[in-house]
Design a protein around this motif. Structure first.
Motif, short mmCIF file in Angstrom:
data_model
loop_
_atom_site.label_atom_id
_atom_site.label_comp_id
_atom_site.label_asym_id
_atom_site.label_seq_id
_atom_site.Cartn_x
_atom_site.Cartn_y
_atom_site.Cartn_z
N ALA A 187 24.66 54.09 60.54
CA ALA A 187 25.74 53.67 59.64
C ALA A 187 26.84 54.71 59.54
N ILE A 188 26.47 55.99 59.47
CA ILE A 188 27.48 57.04 59.36
C ILE A 188 28.30 57.11 60.64
N ASN A 189 27.65 57.00 61.79
CA ASN A 189 28.39 57.03 63.06
C ASN A 189 29.35 55.85 63.17
N LEU A 190 28.92 54.68 62.70
CA LEU A 190 29.80 53.52 62.70
C LEU A 190 31.02 53.77 61.83
N ASP A 191 30.81 54.39 60.69
CA ASP A 191 31.92 54.70 59.80
C ASP A 191 32.87 55.70 60.43
N ILE A 192 32.33 56.76 61.01
CA ILE A 192 33.16 57.78 61.65
C ILE A 192 33.97 57.18 62.78
N ALA A 193 33.35 56.27 63.55
CA ALA A 193 34.04 55.64 64.67
C ALA A 193 35.08 54.61 64.23
N GLY A 194 35.08 54.26 62.95
CA GLY A 194 36.11 53.36 62.43
C GLY A 194 35.82 51.89 62.56
N PHE A 195 34.58 51.51 62.82
CA PHE A 195 34.28 50.08 62.99
C PHE A 195 34.55 49.26 61.72
N PRO A 196 34.25 49.77 60.51
CA PRO A 196 34.60 48.97 59.33
C PRO A 196 36.10 48.70 59.24
N LEU A 197 36.92 49.69 59.60
CA LEU A 197 38.37 49.48 59.56
C LEU A 197 38.82 48.52 60.65
N ASP A 198 38.19 48.59 61.82
CA ASP A 198 38.52 47.64 62.88
C ASP A 198 38.33 46.21 62.37
N TYR A 199 37.19 45.99 61.74
CA TYR A 199 36.88 44.65 61.24
C TYR A 199 37.86 44.24 60.14
N ALA A 224 19.75 50.17 55.08
CA ALA A 224 18.84 51.20 54.58
C ALA A 224 19.35 52.61 54.87
N ASP A 225 20.15 52.75 55.95
CA ASP A 225 20.62 54.09 56.32
C ASP A 225 22.02 54.38 55.78
N ALA A 226 22.55 53.52 54.93
CA ALA A 226 23.88 53.76 54.35
C ALA A 226 23.77 54.78 53.24
N PRO A 227 24.43 55.93 53.35
CA PRO A 227 24.35 56.95 52.30
C PRO A 227 25.12 56.52 51.06
N TYR A 228 24.94 57.28 49.99
CA TYR A 228 25.55 56.91 48.70
C TYR A 228 27.06 56.86 48.80
N TYR A 229 27.67 57.86 49.49
CA TYR A 229 29.14 57.88 49.56
C TYR A 229 29.68 56.61 50.20
N LEU A 230 28.97 56.12 51.21
CA LEU A 230 29.44 54.94 51.93
C LEU A 230 29.28 53.69 51.07
N ARG A 231 28.17 53.61 50.35
CA ARG A 231 27.97 52.46 49.47
C ARG A 231 29.02 52.44 48.35
N GLU A 232 29.31 53.61 47.79
CA GLU A 232 30.31 53.68 46.74
C GLU A 232 31.68 53.27 47.25
N ARG A 233 32.03 53.73 48.45
CA ARG A 233 33.33 53.38 49.01
C ARG A 233 33.43 51.89 49.28
N VAL A 234 32.38 51.32 49.85
CA VAL A 234 32.38 49.88 50.12
C VAL A 234 32.51 49.09 48.82
N ASP A 235 31.86 49.54 47.76
CA ASP A 235 32.03 48.88 46.46
C ASP A 235 33.49 48.92 46.01
N HIS A 236 34.12 50.07 46.24
CA HIS A 236 35.54 50.20 45.88
C HIS A 236 36.40 49.28 46.74
N TRP A 237 36.11 49.21 48.04
CA TRP A 237 36.85 48.31 48.93
C TRP A 237 36.73 46.87 48.46
#
Length: 387
Positions: A187-199, A224-237
């Motif tokens: 999940a972190i690598n996907l975020d770093i690579a920008g896949f959520p933004l691509d979508y 399951a592998d999404a860290p807290y920072y990523l979950r919080e950001r997605v909630d904000h999005w």
């Protein structure tokens, strides 16, 4: 005017560039026919570029030369079509032409790896235009084109790129969604690579499938592998998606886009901060529509729109090597209103963060770039600062 400071980013993503669709019907048909020819040539050349090097002698030189001639002719025609249009059209055409020359050289010298790289770069030019236009179905041509290509040779990012280039947006979204939910991907690598933004870029600017985007983000945050920072950001999005959906579906109002842009600017914390990304993407979608709807691609309002799009490209959308979107947008801001308040801020960002094929634009005398005339842009900007 205070401009936030940003790092130079290098990863390629399938996001937004304000190059616009050709609006007159006749010009639109000519451009569509032209791009059909380009895609036909790409469909033939791309499989050849992934052959083993020792098999290059088997290439059919006559057919290859024919397809290369199509690409060269399309570059000339595209430049001709853009002469009377907004400045970013002409700049994109020049960048397209540079990439066609690379493709031509790579096949003539029989460099298959470089040929593949250059052809994928060319599809980025198609992506640059198509990924910011509302979805239009052209299934028959797109499926015929993709049927010629072995899908197994591409990773998901490249495959999504080809789908966008051929206007198969649903397939592109499905490919990116599959990548984001793949348990074999970190999940972190996907975020770093920008896949959520691509979508999100596709969902907000092209298909406008906000509900689907919200549902996908919810599933991504549940990994399951999404860290807290990523979950919080997605909630904000997701909260920002809900708040901004009315604006996204409303008219392309410059004041509304400016307000959303300012909200994103106030939240931006610097280096690789993606928390304001939804605000930036919604603002960009409105700004792109606003520019497209203007009768003349000049004046203070258009310059402001280009400037904001350039800043969004710099801080949220990661620039592509082959399509210098941030650079084209900021140059367009200067040319739209050379004497206006956004000329000098745009030029300063160009010098500090601008690159064309790894050459920093700050070295205007040494760059040798034919894409942007930095000396001319500097003179326009200096006049604005010291009339």
């Amino acid at each position: 005017m205070n401009v936030p400071q940003f790092p130079r980013k290098t990863l390629a993503v399938l996001l937004l560039l304000t190059v616009g669709a050709v609006s007159p019907a006749s010009a639109d048909e000519k451009t569509r026919a032209l791009m059909d020819q380009v895609f036909e040539a790409i469909a033939y050349l791309l499989p050849l570029s992934v052959r083993d090097a020792e098999k290059t002698s088997e290439w059919d030189r006559e057919l290859i030369d024919e397809k290369l001639a199509v690409l060269r002719g399309s570059a000339d025609a595209l430049a001709s079509h853009t002469e009377a249009r907004a400045p970013e059209f002409g700049l994109l055409a020049r960048s397209f032409d540079d990439t066609v020359k690379d493709i031509d050289n790579s096949f003539r010298e029989e460099w298959p790896t470089y040929a593949y790289f250059s052809l994928m770069e060319l599809t980025q030019h198609c992506v640059a235009c198509h990924s910011r236009q509302p979805a239009q179905v052209r299934d028959e041509f797109s499926q015929r084109l993709m049927a010629r290509v072995n899908m197994e040779i591409f990773d998901d990012s490249e495959l999504a790129q080809l789908y966008v280039a051929t206007r198969q947006f649903d397939a592109a979204e499905s490919t990116l969604a599959r990548k984001l939910l793949d348990p074999g991907q970190d999940a972190i690598n996907l975020d770093i690579a920008g896949f959520p933004l691509d979508y999100l870029g596709l969902a907000l600017a092209v298909t406008r499938s906000v509900a689907d985007a919200d549902a996908l983000l919810a599933r991504f945050a549940e990994r399951a592998d999404a860290p807290y920072y990523l979950r919080e950001r997605v909630d904000h999005w997701r909260a920002r998606l809900k708040a901004l959906t009315p604006a996204l579906k409303g008219p392309a109002d410059l004041a509304a886009a400016r307000k959303i842009f300012q909200t994103a600017s106030s939240e931006f914390r610097g280096t690789r901060d993606r928390r304001p990304a939804v605000d930036d993407l919604v603002a960009a979608a409105l700004l792109q529509r606003y520019v497209d709807e203007q009768a003349a691609a000049s004046g203070p309002a258009v310059a402001e729109a280009y400037y904001m799009l350039g800043v969004i490209a710099l801080r949220t959308l990661e620039p592509k090597y082959s399509v210098p979107e941030m650079e084209i947008l900021l140059a367009s801001a200067i040319e739209a209103d050379p004497h206006g308040p956004f000329a000098m801020p745009s030029y300063l960002l160009l010098e500090e963060f601008g690159f064309v094929r790894d050459v920093p634009l700050a070295r205007v005398e040494e760059s040798g770039s034919k894409l942007l005339d930095m000396l001319a842009l500097r003179k326009l900007s200096e006049y604005a600062a010291n009339p």
